[in-house]
Structure formats: C-alpha cells, structure tokens
Design an enzyme around this catalytic site. Structure first.
Site, PDB file in Angstrom:
ATOM      1  N   ASP A 230      -5.746  15.401  -0.450  1.00  0.00           N
ATOM      2  CA  ASP A 230      -5.205  13.781   0.902  1.00  0.00           C
ATOM      3  C   ASP A 230      -6.960  14.024   1.929  1.00  0.00           C
ATOM      4  O   ASP A 230      -8.193  14.705   1.353  1.00  0.00           O
ATOM      5  CB  ASP A 230      -4.653  14.690   2.288  1.00  0.00           C
ATOM      6  CG  ASP A 230      -4.368  13.718   3.290  1.00  0.00           C
ATOM      7  OD1 ASP A 230      -3.810  12.276   2.725  1.00  0.00           O
ATOM      8  OD2 ASP A 230      -5.473  14.045   4.200  1.00  0.00           O
ATOM      9  N   SER A 231      -6.748  13.075   1.912  1.00  0.00           N
ATOM     10  CA  SER A 231      -8.303  13.141   2.524  1.00  0.00           C
ATOM     11  C   SER A 231      -8.449  13.902   3.595  1.00  0.00           C
ATOM     12  O   SER A 231     -10.238  14.751   3.491  1.00  0.00           O
ATOM     13  CB  SER A 231      -8.698  11.119   3.522  1.00  0.00           C
ATOM     14  OG  SER A 231      -7.811  10.866   3.779  1.00  0.00           O
TER      15      SER A 231
ATOM     16  N   TYR B 296     -10.562   8.440   4.907  1.00  0.00           N
ATOM     17  CA  TYR B 296     -10.604   7.711   4.303  1.00  0.00           C
ATOM     18  C   TYR B 296     -10.140   6.170   4.198  1.00  0.00           C
ATOM     19  O   TYR B 296     -11.127   5.350   3.719  1.00  0.00           O
ATOM     20  CB  TYR B 296      -9.689   7.724   3.067  1.00  0.00           C
ATOM     21  CG  TYR B 296     -10.585   9.055   1.897  1.00  0.00           C
ATOM     22  CD1 TYR B 296     -10.718   9.439   2.051  1.00  0.00           C
ATOM     23  CD2 TYR B 296      -9.582   9.051   0.668  1.00  0.00           C
ATOM     24  CE1 TYR B 296     -12.192  10.764   1.068  1.00  0.00           C
ATOM     25  CE2 TYR B 296     -10.007  10.404  -0.104  1.00  0.00           C
ATOM     26  CZ  TYR B 296     -11.157  10.551  -0.113  1.00  0.00           C
ATOM     27  OH  TYR B 296     -11.173  11.578  -0.996  1.00  0.00           O
ATOM     28  N   GLY B 297      -9.788   5.831   5.381  1.00  0.00           N
ATOM     29  CA  GLY B 297      -8.993   4.879   5.730  1.00  0.00           C
ATOM     30  C   GLY B 297     -10.335   3.204   6.401  1.00  0.00           C
ATOM     31  O   GLY B 297      -9.674   2.529   6.563  1.00  0.00           O
TER      32      GLY B 297
ATOM     33  N   CYS C 211      -1.583  11.092   0.508  1.00  0.00           N
ATOM     34  CA  CYS C 211      -2.454  10.225   1.444  1.00  0.00           C
ATOM     35  C   CYS C 211      -2.370   8.298   1.040  1.00  0.00           C
ATOM     36  O   CYS C 211      -2.945   8.327   0.205  1.00  0.00           O
ATOM     37  CB  CYS C 211      -4.326  10.293   1.354  1.00  0.00           C
ATOM     38  SG  CYS C 211      -5.458   8.796   1.644  1.00  0.00           S
ATOM     39  N   ASN C 212      -2.086   7.883   2.056  1.00  0.00           N
ATOM     40  CA  ASN C 212      -1.768   6.382   1.619  1.00  0.00           C
ATOM     41  C   ASN C 212      -2.895   5.524   1.563  1.00  0.00           C
ATOM     42  O   ASN C 212      -2.763   4.600   0.161  1.00  0.00           O
ATOM     43  CB  ASN C 212      -1.446   5.851   3.191  1.00  0.00           C
ATOM     44  CG  ASN C 212       0.398   5.603   3.440  1.00  0.00           C
ATOM     45  OD1 ASN C 212       1.029   5.475   2.577  1.00  0.00           O
ATOM     46  ND2 ASN C 212       0.561   7.498   3.421  1.00  0.00           N
ATOM     47  N   THR C 213      -4.205   5.441   1.727  1.00  0.00           N
ATOM     48  CA  THR C 213      -5.584   5.453   1.598  1.00  0.00           C
ATOM     49  C   THR C 213      -5.777   5.313  -0.041  1.00  0.00           C
ATOM     50  O   THR C 213      -5.633   4.439  -0.466  1.00  0.00           O
ATOM     51  CB  THR C 213      -6.596   5.399   2.606  1.00  0.00           C
ATOM     52  OG1 THR C 213      -6.117   4.875   3.792  1.00  0.00           O
ATOM     53  CG2 THR C 213      -7.472   4.641   2.202  1.00  0.00           C
TER      54      THR C 213
ATOM     55  N   GLU D 176      -7.968  14.392  13.519  1.00  0.00           N
ATOM     56  CA  GLU D 176      -8.573  15.118  12.336  1.00  0.00           C
ATOM     57  C   GLU D 176      -9.426  16.063  13.606  1.00  0.00           C
ATOM     58  O   GLU D 176      -9.875  16.592  13.634  1.00  0.00           O
ATOM     59  CB  GLU D 176     -10.063  14.522  11.587  1.00  0.00           C
ATOM     60  CG  GLU D 176      -8.647  13.938  10.552  1.00  0.00           C
ATOM     61  CD  GLU D 176      -8.656  14.660   9.412  1.00  0.00           C
ATOM     62  OE1 GLU D 176      -9.298  15.838   9.732  1.00  0.00           O
ATOM     63  OE2 GLU D 176      -7.539  15.086   8.870  1.00  0.00           O
TER      64      GLU D 176
ATOM     65  N   CYS E  36       0.559   6.395   6.790  1.00  0.00           N
ATOM     66  CA  CYS E  36      -0.496   7.578   6.767  1.00  0.00           C
ATOM     67  C   CYS E  36       0.052   8.709   7.044  1.00  0.00           C
ATOM     68  O   CYS E  36       0.979   9.069   7.717  1.00  0.00           O
ATOM     69  CB  CYS E  36      -0.908   7.227   7.815  1.00  0.00           C
ATOM     70  SG  CYS E  36      -2.360   8.185   7.797  1.00  0.00           S
ATOM     71  N   THR E  37      -0.127   8.977   6.091  1.00  0.00           N
ATOM     72  CA  THR E  37       0.997  11.771   6.410  1.00  0.00           C
ATOM     73  C   THR E  37      -0.054  12.061   7.943  1.00  0.00           C
ATOM     74  O   THR E  37       0.665  12.859   8.103  1.00  0.00           O
ATOM     75  CB  THR E  37       0.666  11.951   5.283  1.00  0.00           C
ATOM     76  OG1 THR E  37      -1.454  11.663   5.185  1.00  0.00           O
ATOM     77  CG2 THR E  37       1.131  11.066   3.748  1.00  0.00           C
ATOM     78  N   HIS E  38      -0.450  11.628   8.357  1.00  0.00           N
ATOM     79  CA  HIS E  38      -1.475  12.048   9.621  1.00  0.00           C
ATOM     80  C   HIS E  38      -0.520  11.252  11.007  1.00  0.00           C
ATOM     81  O   HIS E  38       0.193  12.394  11.453  1.00  0.00           O
ATOM     82  CB  HIS E  38      -3.206  11.237  10.073  1.00  0.00           C
ATOM     83  CG  HIS E  38      -3.389  11.926   9.445  1.00  0.00           C
ATOM     84  ND1 HIS E  38      -4.434  11.967   7.916  1.00  0.00           N
ATOM     85  CD2 HIS E  38      -4.909  13.200   9.812  1.00  0.00           C
ATOM     86  CE1 HIS E  38      -5.166  12.227   7.772  1.00  0.00           C
ATOM     87  NE2 HIS E  38      -5.824  12.889   9.041  1.00  0.00           N
TER      88      HIS E  38
END
Length: 270
Positions: A7-8, A39-40, A70-72, A162, A194-196
């Site tokens: 992941d980012s 990353y987005g 990470c979707n991005t 974050e 988004c995994t967040h």
C-alpha cells in the site's frame, strides 16, 4: 512463506487485517510506502514507478504473490505491470476486480460477456488519481451493462487519516458525500474505492443513508484471495513471515498503525 501486501501508506492495513483474520495460517509481509504517501495526488507515471519498485522488492524478498492493497496503484500501475510481463512464478493482483465481482454478483473468474445487473446507480468514492484513471469504470464494463457510475474524488481524506486527524477526516467524508449526492441523489450502492476508507465506513454509511449498500474492500479482497490460494497454493512464496516494512519513519508509522488497528504494530525500515 509469505504473501506480500503493498500500500502507499497505512490504508492497506485494513486489507492486511482482513486477510490475517480470513487466512490465519498464511504468513504475510506488509510494505507501506509512507515516505511517498499519498499516491492519490500523484500522476500515473509516478505511481507506476513507485509501485513497480515496491512490488519488485517484495518479489526479490520471496513473495511470489503481491496484492496491491491500494486502489490508486491498482488503477495506475497494475495493467502496465501485467502487460509488461512479470517474472515466471510471480503474480501481482489488484483490488478492483474482487469488488466489482461482489457488486455484480459474478463468481471468481467469471469471464462471460457483460450483462444486466440489479444495481443501476453506483457512487464511487476514491482518490483523485483513481477517479481520473477511470479504471473502475473500465473493469466494470467488462462485467456489467446499464450501470451509471458517479465518481467523487475525495481530496484530503487520506492525508487526514494518515495524520490521525479523524475529526477532519469525518468532516471531509461528509462534505464529499454531500457533493456526490448533488450529482446522484439516490445511489443504490456506494464503492469505497480506497483502502483507507473502511476506517470511515460508518461515516460514509451514515451520510449516505441506511438504504444505500456500501461495499468496502477489505473482507471482499480477503475472501477472493482465499479462493485464489485454494486454486493456486504454490503462490504462497518463501518470503519472511510477519514482516511489516515502511519507507517512512518506522517509529512514527508503528505508532499510527497501532492507533489504526488498536493493537501493537512494529514496523521496520524497508
């Protein structure tokens, strides 16, 4: 033995946790590129280069299979990496397809032509880079017809999460949901792309209303991975088990990760 999860930053811990719960006997290596998060807001070439470097590091460490949690990264890098070719015996998988399969009620690996599905109006909440890529719409078109997708770029949410500022994150989520509903007043389903965002799932659900089905990726990806490994058990590689890696400051990342998951997390420098 180890499966790599990339992941980012810290958002992929939602996937890591779900996979650990679903597959407790499968060792995992987590790699968070916190030094370059988020990353987005990066361009596609930048995301591709960063993702490629991280995945190759995990491959070199013995992880035969790497999940882009990470979707991005899935949107900007996955297809390019697969088209360029991956080393023999290695695989890299993204998080979009399991989510779309769940939403469209298609089985794993169902490659039949796209068809009508029950859900007609879908709200997509994602990072600006994921929205710009239109990767979700492209993958959806392979599986379903007649689905209207309204995407909302959720700027600032990942940064707030974050930084551990959940009050700001909640305010931003509610603002982005309001903006989406002005464009699509009555979505039937919402994708947290988004995994967040699973960390804010209850806020998304509250803002959208109880009648909107919210699809969150972590459990869906974990179930898909379980199915994949049942078919391909050899993909559990020889990487070190239980390692948590970060390109950021290990002490700070460990502290944030502990807050995220409410359990002690220890990261080491990648």
């Amino acid at each position: 033995m180890s499966i790599g999860i990339f992941d980012s930053g810290l958002g992929g811990l939602t996937v890591w946790s779900a996979v650990r719960n679903r597959l407790p006997d499968v060792p995992l290596t987590y790699f968070g590129d916190s030094a370059h998060a988020p990353y987005g807001v990066r361009d596609a070439d930048d995301v591709h280069q960063l993702t490629k470097a991280a995945v190759e590091r995990l491959w070199d460490d013995g992880c035969n299979l790497v999940i882009l949690a990470c979707n991005t990264a899935s949107a900007a890098a996955l297809r390019r990496m697969q088209e360029a070719g991956v080393p023999e015996g290695k695989r890299v998988l993204g998080v979009f397809v399991p989510l779309i399969e769940a939403m469209t009620e298609r089985g794993w690996g169902d490659n039949s032509p796209p068809r009508e599905v029950n859900v007609k109006q879908v709200a997509l909440f994602a990072t600006p880079a994921t929205v710009a890529s239109r990767a979700f719409q492209r993958e959806l078109a392979f599986r379903a017809v007649g689905v209207d997708v309204e995407a909302q770029a959720c700027g600032g949410v990942v940064d707030a999460i974050e930084d551990g500022d959940m009050i700001l994150a909640e305010a931003l989520v509610r603002s982005h949901v309001d903006a989406l509903k002005r464009k699509m007043p009555n979505p039937q389903a919402a994708i947290l792309g988004c995994t967040h965002y699973p960390l804010m799932e209850h806020i998304f659900q509250d803002a959208l209303g109880a009648d909107v089905k919210v699809f969150s990726q972590a459990d869906i990806v974990a179930e898909s991975l379980a199915d994949y490994l049942e078919r391909r058990p050899e993909m559990v590689g020889q990487g070190r088990a239980g390692v948590m890696l970060t390109t950021g400051d290990p002490d700070r990342v460990s502290q944030r990760a502990t807050q995220f998951l409410r359990e002690q997390m220890i990261f080491e420098k990648a």
